[in-house]
Design a protein around this motif. Structure first.
Motif, short mmCIF file in Angstrom:
data_model
loop_
_atom_site.label_atom_id
_atom_site.label_comp_id
_atom_site.label_asym_id
_atom_site.label_seq_id
_atom_site.Cartn_x
_atom_site.Cartn_y
_atom_site.Cartn_z
N MET A 19 31.22 -32.59 25.35
CA MET A 19 32.09 -31.40 24.89
C MET A 19 32.23 -30.91 23.35
O MET A 19 32.30 -31.96 22.73
N MET A 20 32.04 -29.87 23.10
CA MET A 20 32.09 -29.32 21.77
C MET A 20 33.77 -29.35 21.39
O MET A 20 34.48 -28.89 22.30
N THR A 21 34.06 -29.97 20.31
CA THR A 21 35.61 -29.53 19.94
C THR A 21 35.43 -29.02 18.54
O THR A 21 34.62 -28.86 17.84
N SER A 22 36.77 -28.51 18.24
CA SER A 22 37.12 -27.97 17.05
C SER A 22 37.86 -28.44 16.12
O SER A 22 39.05 -28.91 16.53
N THR A 23 37.70 -28.35 14.72
CA THR A 23 38.77 -28.76 13.71
C THR A 23 39.03 -27.65 12.81
O THR A 23 37.98 -27.03 12.55
N ARG A 24 39.87 -27.58 11.82
CA ARG A 24 40.30 -26.52 11.18
C ARG A 24 39.40 -26.91 9.97
O ARG A 24 39.22 -27.94 9.66
N ALA A 25 38.89 -25.96 9.18
CA ALA A 25 38.07 -26.13 7.87
C ALA A 25 38.93 -26.46 6.78
O ALA A 25 40.13 -25.98 6.83
N LEU B 239 26.95 -25.53 7.90
CA LEU B 239 26.53 -26.84 8.61
C LEU B 239 26.96 -27.91 7.76
O LEU B 239 26.36 -28.04 6.59
N ILE B 240 27.60 -28.99 8.51
CA ILE B 240 27.77 -30.27 7.71
C ILE B 240 27.41 -31.38 8.78
O ILE B 240 27.92 -31.32 9.91
N TRP B 241 26.48 -32.20 8.10
CA TRP B 241 26.18 -33.43 9.16
C TRP B 241 26.98 -34.59 8.66
O TRP B 241 27.30 -35.01 7.76
N ALA B 242 27.74 -35.12 10.03
CA ALA B 242 28.63 -36.36 9.74
C ALA B 242 27.90 -37.09 10.48
O ALA B 242 27.11 -36.90 11.59
N PRO B 243 27.94 -38.68 10.46
CA PRO B 243 27.12 -39.52 11.16
C PRO B 243 27.41 -38.96 12.61
O PRO B 243 28.56 -39.17 13.06
N ASN B 244 26.22 -38.83 13.50
CA ASN B 244 26.32 -38.64 14.90
C ASN B 244 26.79 -37.45 15.17
O ASN B 244 27.32 -37.31 16.49
N CYS B 245 27.17 -36.50 14.43
CA CYS B 245 27.87 -35.21 14.73
C CYS B 245 27.57 -34.24 13.77
O CYS B 245 27.61 -34.39 12.37
N LEU B 246 27.17 -32.68 14.26
CA LEU B 246 26.82 -31.75 13.42
C LEU B 246 28.18 -30.72 13.54
O LEU B 246 28.79 -30.29 14.54
N ARG B 247 28.71 -30.61 12.35
CA ARG B 247 29.91 -29.59 12.23
C ARG B 247 29.42 -28.20 11.86
O ARG B 247 28.57 -28.08 10.99
N LEU B 248 29.71 -27.24 12.77
CA LEU B 248 29.22 -25.90 12.41
C LEU B 248 30.57 -25.08 12.14
O LEU B 248 31.52 -25.03 12.96
N LEU B 249 30.47 -24.34 11.11
CA LEU B 249 31.50 -23.40 11.02
C LEU B 249 31.51 -22.34 11.83
O LEU B 249 30.32 -21.57 12.12
N ASP B 250 32.52 -21.96 12.74
CA ASP B 250 32.43 -21.07 13.93
C ASP B 250 32.39 -19.67 13.52
O ASP B 250 33.30 -19.10 12.91
N GLN B 251 31.17 -19.01 13.00
CA GLN B 251 30.99 -17.62 12.43
C GLN B 251 31.43 -16.51 13.57
O GLN B 251 31.74 -15.41 12.96
N LEU C 152 34.36 -16.55 14.65
CA LEU C 152 36.09 -16.29 14.34
C LEU C 152 36.15 -15.88 12.87
O LEU C 152 37.18 -15.21 12.57
N LEU C 153 35.09 -15.87 12.00
CA LEU C 153 35.15 -15.26 10.59
C LEU C 153 35.46 -13.67 10.56
O LEU C 153 35.02 -13.12 11.32
N PRO C 154 36.41 -13.05 9.56
CA PRO C 154 36.93 -13.57 8.52
C PRO C 154 38.33 -14.23 9.05
O PRO C 154 39.02 -15.04 7.86
N ALA C 155 38.76 -14.15 10.40
CA ALA C 155 40.18 -14.60 10.36
C ALA C 155 40.54 -15.86 10.35
O ALA C 155 41.50 -16.36 9.91
N GLU C 156 39.46 -16.71 10.88
CA GLU C 156 39.69 -18.06 10.93
C GLU C 156 38.49 -18.87 10.62
O GLU C 156 37.42 -18.63 10.74
N GLU C 157 38.91 -19.92 9.90
CA GLU C 157 37.67 -20.88 9.41
C GLU C 157 37.88 -22.37 10.16
O GLU C 157 38.79 -22.94 9.88
N THR C 158 37.20 -22.29 11.07
CA THR C 158 37.37 -23.40 12.23
C THR C 158 35.83 -24.10 12.20
O THR C 158 34.99 -23.29 12.31
N TYR C 159 35.82 -25.32 12.26
CA TYR C 159 34.53 -26.03 12.66
C TYR C 159 34.43 -26.58 13.99
O TYR C 159 35.54 -26.85 14.56
#
Ligand code: MRU
Length: 344
Positions: free
Chosen positions: A1-7, A17-29, A31-38
């Motif tokens: 399941m994809m989950t969201s976190t605030r940027a 794009l940010i690589w964290a071990p075992n997880c790719l964090r993508l800035l949700d484009q 929603l921009l420019p209103a929200e910066e959510t990964y």
């Protein structure tokens, strides 16, 4: 399941794009420019869905995301890697960087069958893209005389790449070198990459820019001096014909008519020498609702049919220069492309 976190992003260093071990964090484009959510992708299938749904977009960024998707799959079985390659390859059809990155990842898998080696290769593809952008930016900026007024289309910045950008990377560097007096950027209907994303990147860095409606380009170029139209690419054929965001071809025709020069900026992974000419490039068509609705609100009569090709092909004859990390291809032709692309 994809989950969201605030940027937690601040300043101008946008990271799509940010690589964290075992997880790719993508800035949700979306929603921009209103929200910066990964959004967090933990599987190749989630990564493919994020590419298809345009959480991440822009040819180089799509390639990097696909590479990380393969690295996620490599933590499972060989069958999972095969399936990941199939699903990722089908996520968007036009940007060839996707297939280029998948081929690199496949080669590493064939030789290593190692999740660590796959992760290292994805990170290498990501890092290389940033380095290539910085190099292209220097080459492209050298073509621009001080005081230039430039027009760009779509979003080709840090959001579309591993960082800095292709066409927007040239604009960034040329501005820092004092070569650019004014930027115009198109809205880029229907998805509004220009209005939502390029405007956001330009404003964060204080680059003087004015947003224009796509339909205002001919008026602008016929009534004011525009020195360069600068765009990115999703796939460049062997003869230099270039697929890019819908509306690019129109800009090239208008630029030629009114004396503006036309520059394409793309890394070598965007060239597809197996396509002799632009007619061989597959053009993605997306859902009609991208045209008939905006954020769920009807902007056309309900039931109206629509055609939504999201890329077009600009003939090489309308392009003055293609800039890649290996150098500048002036007046592109099959011979000129081959001289830079197949000699490395
Ligand atoms: O549909 P998109 O937003 O993925 O389209 C992006 C473009 O057309 C860009 O101009 C291209 O990918 C070059 S990005 C560096």
């Amino acid at each position: 399941m994809m989950t969201s976190t605030r940027a937690g992003t601040a300043g101008s260093a946008v990271q799509a794009l940010i690589w964290a071990p075992n997880c790719l964090r993508l800035l949700d484009q979306r929603l921009l420019p209103a929200e910066e959510t990964y959004i967090e992708c933990r599987t190749a299938a989630e990564t493919a869905a994020a590419i298809h749904d345009m959480v991440v977009r822009g040819a180089p960024a799509i390639g990097i995301a696909a590479a990380y998707g393969m690295a996620l799959a490599a933590q499972g079985t060989a069958e999972a890697v095969d399936e990941a390659e199939r699903v990722l390859a089908a996520s968007r059809p036009t940007a060839v960087n996707l297939h280029w990155a998948l081929r690199r990842m496949r080669d590493v898998w064939t030789h290593s069958h190692s999740a660590e080696a796959m992760t290292r290769e994805a990170i290498r593809i990501h890092d290389e893209d940033l380095a290539q952008n910085l190099r292209m930016a220097e080459f492209g900026a050298e073509l621009i005389a001080p005081g230039a007024r430039v027009l760009t289309h779509c979003n080709t910045g840090a959001l579309a790449t591993g960082g800095h950008g292709t066409a927007l990377g040239v604009i960034r560097t040329a501005y820092a070198q004092g070569r650019i007096a004014q930027v115009y950027n198109t809205e880029t209907r229907p998805w509004l990459q220009g209005a939502r994303l390029t405007a956001w990147e330009l404003m964060r860095e204080g680059i003087p820019a004015k947003l224009i409606a796509d339909g205002a380009a001919a008026h602008l170029m016929s009534t004011q001096r525009i020195d360069w139209v600068i765009v990115g690419a999703d796939r460049i054929a062997a003869n230099g014909d270039t697929a890019n965001k819908i509306g690019t071809h129109t800009l090239a025709v208008v630029a030629r008519q009114y004396g503006a020069k036309f520059m394409v900026v793309a890394p070598s992974g965007t060239f597809d020498l197996s396509c002799a000419a632009g007619s061989g490039i597959p053009i993605e068509e997306r859902t009609a609702t991208e045209l008939t609705e905006f954020r769920g609100q009807a902007v056309a009569p309900v039931g109206m049919a629509a055609l939504n090709p999201v890329f077009d092909v600009t003939p090489a004859s309308l392009i003055d220069a293609i800039v890649c990390e290996r150098g500048v291809i002036e007046t592109p032709s099959t011979e000129a492309v081959r001289a830079i692309i197949s000699t490395h």
